[in-house]
Scaffold this motif. Structure first.
Motif, PDB file in Angstrom:
ATOM      1  N   ALA A  61       0.820  -1.220   0.051  1.00 30.58           N
ATOM      2  CA  ALA A  61       0.101  -0.218   0.058  1.00 30.58           C
ATOM      3  C   ALA A  61       0.898   1.384   0.014  1.00 30.58           C
ATOM      4  O   ALA A  61       0.650   2.278  -0.746  1.00 30.58           O
ATOM      5  N   LEU A  62       1.943   1.211   0.841  1.00 25.49           N
ATOM      6  CA  LEU A  62       2.770   2.372   1.073  1.00 25.49           C
ATOM      7  C   LEU A  62       3.529   2.615  -0.465  1.00 25.49           C
ATOM      8  O   LEU A  62       3.756   3.706  -0.983  1.00 25.49           O
ATOM      9  N   GLN A  63       4.062   1.390  -1.073  1.00 22.54           N
ATOM     10  CA  GLN A  63       4.649   1.400  -2.272  1.00 22.54           C
ATOM     11  C   GLN A  63       3.566   2.312  -3.484  1.00 22.54           C
ATOM     12  O   GLN A  63       4.317   2.910  -3.989  1.00 22.54           O
ATOM     13  N   ALA A  64       2.418   1.562  -3.526  1.00 20.52           N
ATOM     14  CA  ALA A  64       1.625   2.171  -4.376  1.00 20.52           C
ATOM     15  C   ALA A  64       1.336   3.612  -3.946  1.00 20.52           C
ATOM     16  O   ALA A  64       1.264   4.462  -5.124  1.00 20.52           O
ATOM     17  N   ALA A  65       1.411   4.176  -2.845  1.00 22.47           N
ATOM     18  CA  ALA A  65       1.035   5.706  -2.637  1.00 22.47           C
ATOM     19  C   ALA A  65       2.566   6.579  -2.813  1.00 22.47           C
ATOM     20  O   ALA A  65       2.434   7.384  -2.547  1.00 22.47           O
ATOM     21  N   GLY A  66       3.590   5.720  -3.109  1.00 26.18           N
ATOM     22  CA  GLY A  66       4.728   6.511  -3.422  1.00 26.18           C
ATOM     23  C   GLY A  66       5.596   6.797  -2.107  1.00 26.18           C
ATOM     24  O   GLY A  66       6.544   7.539  -2.390  1.00 26.18           O
ATOM     25  N   VAL A  67       5.160   6.154  -0.897  1.00 25.56           N
ATOM     26  CA  VAL A  67       6.034   6.398   0.260  1.00 25.56           C
ATOM     27  C   VAL A  67       7.183   5.518   0.125  1.00 25.56           C
ATOM     28  O   VAL A  67       7.273   4.322  -0.150  1.00 25.56           O
ATOM     29  N   SER A  68       8.416   6.294   0.558  1.00 19.33           N
ATOM     30  CA  SER A  68       9.755   5.242   0.331  1.00 19.33           C
ATOM     31  C   SER A  68      10.632   5.723   1.324  1.00 19.33           C
ATOM     32  O   SER A  68      10.591   7.051   1.898  1.00 19.33           O
ATOM     33  N   LEU A  69      11.382   4.860   1.845  1.00 18.56           N
ATOM     34  CA  LEU A  69      12.703   5.105   2.827  1.00 18.56           C
ATOM     35  C   LEU A  69      13.896   5.443   2.004  1.00 18.56           C
ATOM     36  O   LEU A  69      14.916   5.498   2.732  1.00 18.56           O
ATOM     37  N   GLY A  70      13.939   5.836   0.709  1.00 22.79           N
ATOM     38  CA  GLY A  70      15.202   5.963   0.015  1.00 22.79           C
ATOM     39  C   GLY A  70      15.713   4.472  -0.083  1.00 22.79           C
ATOM     40  O   GLY A  70      15.279   3.546  -0.509  1.00 22.79           O
ATOM     41  N   PRO A  71      17.143   4.532   0.376  1.00 22.79           N
ATOM     42  CA  PRO A  71      17.904   3.309   0.249  1.00 22.79           C
ATOM     43  C   PRO A  71      17.313   2.016   1.052  1.00 22.79           C
ATOM     44  O   PRO A  71      17.546   0.919   0.807  1.00 22.79           O
ATOM     45  N   LEU A  72      16.751   2.485   2.027  1.00 21.12           N
ATOM     46  CA  LEU A  72      16.213   1.253   3.159  1.00 21.12           C
ATOM     47  C   LEU A  72      14.562   0.781   2.655  1.00 21.12           C
ATOM     48  O   LEU A  72      13.990   1.547   1.508  1.00 21.12           O
ATOM     49  N   PRO A  73      14.545  -0.502   2.829  1.00 18.67           N
ATOM     50  CA  PRO A  73      13.287  -0.964   2.390  1.00 18.67           C
ATOM     51  C   PRO A  73      12.167  -0.287   3.016  1.00 18.67           C
ATOM     52  O   PRO A  73      12.112   0.071   4.309  1.00 18.67           O
ATOM     53  N   THR A  74      10.939  -0.064   2.314  1.00 18.50           N
ATOM     54  CA  THR A  74       9.923   0.549   2.974  1.00 18.50           C
ATOM     55  C   THR A  74       9.119  -0.382   4.018  1.00 18.50           C
ATOM     56  O   THR A  74       8.531   0.161   4.780  1.00 18.50           O
ATOM     57  N   ALA A  75       9.456  -1.727   3.825  1.00 16.03           N
ATOM     58  CA  ALA A  75       9.021  -2.669   4.954  1.00 16.03           C
ATOM     59  C   ALA A  75       9.048  -2.227   6.451  1.00 16.03           C
ATOM     60  O   ALA A  75       8.328  -2.409   7.418  1.00 16.03           O
ATOM     61  N   LEU A  76      10.212  -1.465   6.670  1.00 16.13           N
ATOM     62  CA  LEU A  76      10.607  -1.071   7.962  1.00 16.13           C
ATOM     63  C   LEU A  76       9.589   0.057   8.490  1.00 16.13           C
ATOM     64  O   LEU A  76       9.261   0.063   9.772  1.00 16.13           O
ATOM     65  N   ILE A  77       8.977   0.748   7.517  1.00 13.30           N
ATOM     66  CA  ILE A  77       7.867   1.613   8.091  1.00 13.30           C
ATOM     67  C   ILE A  77       6.528   0.714   8.439  1.00 13.30           C
ATOM     68  O   ILE A  77       5.897   1.148   9.244  1.00 13.30           O
ATOM     69  N   ALA A  78       6.504  -0.292   7.596  1.00 11.18           N
ATOM     70  CA  ALA A  78       5.099  -1.335   7.937  1.00 11.18           C
ATOM     71  C   ALA A  78       5.217  -2.007   9.016  1.00 11.18           C
ATOM     72  O   ALA A  78       4.378  -2.393   9.699  1.00 11.18           O
ATOM     73  N   ASP A 139      12.473  -3.491  -1.455  1.00 11.25           N
ATOM     74  CA  ASP A 139      12.620  -2.434  -2.286  1.00 11.25           C
ATOM     75  C   ASP A 139      14.014  -1.549  -1.640  1.00 11.25           C
ATOM     76  O   ASP A 139      14.571  -1.995  -0.695  1.00 11.25           O
ATOM     77  N   GLY A 140      14.429  -0.315  -2.221  1.00 15.29           N
ATOM     78  CA  GLY A 140      15.423   0.378  -1.811  1.00 15.29           C
ATOM     79  C   GLY A 140      16.781  -0.315  -2.391  1.00 15.29           C
ATOM     80  O   GLY A 140      16.882  -1.041  -3.378  1.00 15.29           O
ATOM     81  N   GLU A 141      18.007   0.279  -2.023  1.00 15.76           N
ATOM     82  CA  GLU A 141      19.239  -0.073  -2.442  1.00 15.76           C
ATOM     83  C   GLU A 141      19.279  -1.508  -2.262  1.00 15.76           C
ATOM     84  O   GLU A 141      19.010  -1.996  -1.005  1.00 15.76           O
ATOM     85  N   ARG A 142      19.816  -2.344  -3.163  1.00 16.06           N
ATOM     86  CA  ARG A 142      20.177  -3.619  -3.182  1.00 16.06           C
ATOM     87  C   ARG A 142      21.511  -3.964  -2.486  1.00 16.06           C
ATOM     88  O   ARG A 142      21.519  -4.932  -1.241  1.00 16.06           O
ATOM     89  N   PHE A 143      22.388  -3.258  -2.632  1.00 18.46           N
ATOM     90  CA  PHE A 143      23.855  -3.546  -1.995  1.00 18.46           C
ATOM     91  C   PHE A 143      24.457  -2.426  -1.390  1.00 18.46           C
ATOM     92  O   PHE A 143      24.167  -1.288  -1.671  1.00 18.46           O
ATOM     93  N   ILE A 144      25.117  -2.625  -0.173  1.00 19.27           N
ATOM     94  CA  ILE A 144      25.895  -1.766   0.426  1.00 19.27           C
ATOM     95  C   ILE A 144      27.070  -1.730  -0.279  1.00 19.27           C
ATOM     96  O   ILE A 144      27.804  -0.785  -0.497  1.00 19.27           O
ATOM     97  N   LEU A 145      27.728  -3.179  -0.306  1.00 20.60           N
ATOM     98  CA  LEU A 145      28.941  -3.124  -1.089  1.00 20.60           C
ATOM     99  C   LEU A 145      28.604  -4.426  -2.080  1.00 20.60           C
ATOM    100  O   LEU A 145      28.348  -5.333  -1.604  1.00 20.60           O
ATOM    101  N   SER A 146      28.607  -4.217  -3.279  1.00 13.08           N
ATOM    102  CA  SER A 146      28.623  -5.153  -4.379  1.00 13.08           C
ATOM    103  C   SER A 146      29.900  -5.823  -4.548  1.00 13.08           C
ATOM    104  O   SER A 146      31.189  -5.412  -4.455  1.00 13.08           O
ATOM    105  N   ALA A 147      29.729  -7.078  -5.152  1.00 13.97           N
ATOM    106  CA  ALA A 147      31.121  -7.929  -5.345  1.00 13.97           C
ATOM    107  C   ALA A 147      31.910  -7.110  -6.434  1.00 13.97           C
ATOM    108  O   ALA A 147      33.282  -7.112  -6.199  1.00 13.97           O
ATOM    109  N   ASN A 148      31.478  -6.709  -7.381  1.00  9.59           N
ATOM    110  CA  ASN A 148      32.238  -5.979  -8.456  1.00  9.59           C
ATOM    111  C   ASN A 148      33.111  -4.608  -7.697  1.00  9.59           C
ATOM    112  O   ASN A 148      34.404  -4.598  -7.769  1.00  9.59           O
TER     113      ASN A 148
END
Lengths: 334, 286
Positions: A61-78, A139-148
């Motif tokens: 619902a939050l994602q549909a409403a366009g709410v987001s935490l930026g790099p962090l997953p929206t699930a943390l708000i929910a 959702d949000g940023e997938r990696f803090i540190l990527s393999a490459n």
């Protein structure tokens, strides 16, 4: 040599730490119920699933409403709402099911069977609402540190990746565990819960209200289960059946650590997670860095296929029950 | 922890709440198989006059659940500043008498009076709130909690500042002050009993009831515990206690009750009872 270490970190240590943190949070819930209500709650996996489901629905619902935490997953708000949902479900169940059996002074084994019934109801409820399929809600940023990025930076052949969800899992687990221990050791209510778990007769003589202790326990369990479930779902995916299956490693963790002992639950969670990941991971790559070329193993050096990972929990569980039935941290005898 | 064992004799009790049966009801203390040979010659010796005492269980008759009566018109009482001791052979109903005063069994006849009020109908928990401090014989501390947390839990019902009371307890039992951060389960037997008594004192009770406080401790520790109990008594609080070590207990007793088969056999000051040839012959072993 360094490559071996990095590979070990990347494929074993980091995933096992995140998984261990999730198991530890789950096992804490199981151990609290065992300590206070004195039965093994088979509905715990499905409590996690239910709390996570509420979290996921709100996340969408939050994602549909366009709410987001930026790099962090929206699930943390929910998640707080998911906790409330699980708490409501647990308190209602306690009011209409468990309280009845407490009034009957039912033996613990009866409560265990009752909790299995509750498990099937929760199970059906979750599947009815959200379906049986895999659900993705990260959702949000997938990696803090990527393999490459790590390879470019270090110049090594092996990459080291740290997913955002893994970092969040570990940080959240540390915060939650610290808060739980603060509550149990420093607050009046927390101390009364420990007293009740230690010696119920004397707790009653001291004027500690059993119904209040039970209610607070369910609230804590709702929070622990929902947090553990949401973190697991973010790290992997959400599928009701997987959560039901999580029951085994969670119980193994709680029993290995010692049922009723919160510290034991945490230690047990990490022991089970590291054993599962290390035994089902093909060690060939790591060995190939360590051994001279001539000795390089031909096979994968995978001790057990990943399909058998639950066997690992089972074996550890049985060995501990045979050798040290009270668990590593002297919980209550099973 | 295993759940409290279900005691077959309590099954038929009316259920007041889900936890009403969970108390220290171990019947083994009052095993009726022993002490049967002493009955006939000792019947009906004395009935103490206790109508005006601060705490009194008067003409108590009853047993556990619907089982046979264990107490028969048994009377015990204590006044402020006094130590009253219940002694008797195994199976005489000593602990049962104390549990009756504390409301752990249903009285068929008789009543319990505290500070002029009839409290016969109150549950054990309500009696604690009414001012009774009770120290069970076994499992009387929270072993995994620290000494200080044990005392805090003792004062759970209180909402005011408990620090002064805790200081008083530490003054009475100085060893507890040194060990206040240690889990109570790690202490020695005598120290645990001090924790147990301290926990009961934290409610600032009007009376203190001790069920065999010296059970299982060495003679030296026993003497020390008795000294501490005398000190507690000097603060003015009436103490009712059950004791296995009859001779030592009667030496510090202002009132002594010798129970035999759930009846008052002899009653008097501790000194009188110790001097009574019949008590000596039949009970104290000469």
């Amino acid at each position: 040599m360094l490559n071996a270490l990095v590979a070990l970190m990347n494929f074993v240590v980091i995933p096992a730490t995140a998984y261990g943190a999730q198991l530890a949070l789950g096992a804490l819930g199981v151990t609290l119920i065992y300590g206070i209500l004195r039965f093994s709650n088979f509905a715990h996996g499905d409590t996690m699933a239910f709390g996570t489901m509420v979290t996921i629905l709100l996340t969408w619902a939050l994602q549909a409403a366009g709410v987001s935490l930026g790099p962090l997953p929206t699930a943390l708000i929910a998640m707080p709402v998911g906790i409330l949902g699980a708490a409501a479900l647990l308190l209602l169940t306690d009011r209409f099911v468990y309280r009845f059996y407490r009034a009957q002074r039912a033996a613990p084994v009866i409560l265990v069977i009752v909790s299995m019934g509750v498990m099937f109801v929760y199970n059906g409820l979750t599947r009815f609402v959200i379906g049986v399929d895999d659900q993705r809600f990260a959702d949000g940023e997938r990696f803090i540190l990527s393999a490459n990025a790590f390879r470019d930076w270090s110049g090594l052949d092996e990459g080291l990746a740290l997913r955002t969800t893994q970092a969040i899992t570990i940080v959240t687990a540390i915060i939650v565990v610290a808060a739980l221990f603060w509550f149990l050791n420093r607050t009046r209510t927390g101390k009364s819960m420990r007293a009740f778990s230690d010696n119920e007769d004397l707790a009653l003589l001291s004027g500690i209200s059993p119904e209040r202790v039970v209610m607070v326990t369910w609230l804590l369990v709702a929070a622990l289960a929902t947090i553990a479930g949401t973190l697991y779902g973010l790290d992997k995916t959400f599928k009701p059946f997987t959560y039901f299956q999580l029951l085994l490693p969670i119980f193994a963790a709680a029993i290995v650590g010692g049922l009723g002992s919160p510290i034991g639950a945490i230690a047990g969670g990490f022991i089970i997670a590291f054993a599962e990941v290390a035994i089902t991971y093909p060690l060939r790559k790591i060995l190939s860095y360590l051994l001279p070329e001539a000795w390089e193993p031909a096979g994968l050096v995978q001790l057990l296929a990943t399909e058998y990972k639950f066997a690992v929990s089972f074996i550890i569980l049985i060995v501990v029950l045979l050798i040290r039935p009270t668990g590593l941290f002297k919980g209550k005898a099973v | 922890m295993c759940p409290p064992a279900r005691d077959g004799t309590t099954e038929d009790e009316p259920v007041t709440d889900a936890y009403s049966d969970r108390g220290n009801k171990d019947r083994s203390i009052a095993n009726p198989r022993d002490g049967a040979s002493m009955s006939s010659s000792l019947k009906g010796e004395a009935t103490p006059s206790t109508e005006t005492a601060f705490l009194a269980g008067i003409d108590m008759t009853g047993g556990y659940g619907r089982g046979a009566d264990i107490l028969h018109a048994c009377t015990v009482s204590v006044d402020p500043g006094e130590i009253a001791v219940i002694v008797g052979p195994n199976g005489a109903g000593k602990s049962t008498a104390m549990k009756a005063v504390f409301g752990m069994l249903d009285l068929r006849e008789g009543r319990v009076v505290l500070d002029g009020q009839d409290i016969s109908r109150l549950s054990p928990q309500d009696r604690v709130a009414a001012g009774m401090g009770f120290v069970p014989q076994v499992r009387n501390i929270f072993t995994s909690l620290t000494v200080e947390e044990n005392l805090e839990m003792g004062a759970f019902l209180r909402r005011d500042d408990i620090r002064p009371t805790m200081e008083q307890v530490y003054d009475l039992f100085p060893i507890l002050r040194d060990k206040r951060r240690q889990p109570a389960g790690e202490l020695s037997g005598g120290q645990r009993q001090q924790v147990a008594v301290g926990r009961a004192l934290m409610t600032r009770p009007k009376v203190l009831m001790l069920d065999e406080p010296t059970a299982g401790v060495s003679p030296i520790v026993m003497d020390e515990l008795f000294d501490r109990i005398i000190e507690v008594s000097r603060t003015g609080i009436p103490i009712l206690m059950v004791e296995q070590n009859a001779r030592q207990a009667l030496e510090i007793a202002d009132r002594g009750y010798v129970l035999v088969q759930g009846r008052n056999a002899f009653t008097g000051t501790g000194r009188e009872l110790l001097a009574d040839p019949e008590v000596r012959k039949s009970f104290l072993g000469g």
